[in-house]
Motif scaffolding. Structure first.
Motif, short mmCIF file in Angstrom:
data_model
loop_
_atom_site.label_atom_id
_atom_site.label_comp_id
_atom_site.label_asym_id
_atom_site.label_seq_id
_atom_site.Cartn_x
_atom_site.Cartn_y
_atom_site.Cartn_z
N ALA A 193 14.99 53.09 21.26
CA ALA A 193 15.74 52.41 22.32
C ALA A 193 14.85 51.99 23.48
O ALA A 193 13.70 52.40 23.56
N ARG A 194 15.45 51.19 24.33
CA ARG A 194 14.76 50.80 25.56
C ARG A 194 15.37 51.59 26.70
O ARG A 194 16.35 52.30 26.52
N SER A 231 19.92 49.22 24.19
CA SER A 231 19.29 48.31 23.24
C SER A 231 20.36 47.69 22.35
O SER A 231 21.26 48.37 21.89
N THR A 242 19.56 46.32 19.50
CA THR A 242 19.04 46.39 18.13
C THR A 242 19.74 47.52 17.38
O THR A 242 19.72 48.67 17.80
N GLY A 256 24.42 46.72 25.14
CA GLY A 256 23.73 47.65 24.25
C GLY A 256 24.55 47.95 23.01
O GLY A 256 25.19 47.06 22.47
#
Length: 131
Positions: A53-54, A78, A80, A116
């Protein structure tokens, strides 16, 4: 629905804090069945978040769904989505989502959010008092 939640820093040590949150939640709800499955699921979800994650933090939520069901979820910033991989016998990683899938009996998924995602897994326990 009753829930316990905590925002944690995106560091490896947060796996233990997330496991403790699961333990506290299940004990409060009278889940006396194998708590190890839920702790392993949250460990895998948090480990993925810490690695991929960011941002500097994420949120863990444990929710009582009723009918002896509990949802463990990790929300991060995130967008993704996690991807299941085929891990070879010598690989040291890549089995986490397979473990989550097996322990949740396929009752897991990813919810996209504007900012997110939430990765969640539903677990069924045989014996609870459901308090």
């Amino acid at each position: 629905m009753p829930a316990y939640t905590e925002t944690l820093p995106r560091v490896p040590e947060s796996v233990l804090r997330a496991r403790n949150l699961v333990d506290l939640s299940l004990s409060a709800w009278g889940v006396h069945d194998d708590q190890g499955a839920a702790k392993l699921v949250v460990s895998e979800l948090v480990a993925n978040t810490v690695q991929h994650a960011r941002r500097s933090s994420f949120r863990v939520t444990v929710t009582w769904l009723g009918d002896n069901r509990v949802r463990v979820a990790v929300v991060d910033l995130s967008r993704t989505h996690p991807v299941r991989r085929s891990a070879g016998s010598d690989d040291e990683s890549g089995r986490g989502l397979d473990i989550v899938d097996a322990l949740s009996r396929g009752q897991w998924g990813v919810d996209s959010m504007r900012w997110g995602k939430r990765v969640r897994a539903d677990l069924v326990f045989e014996e609870t008092t459901g308090e």
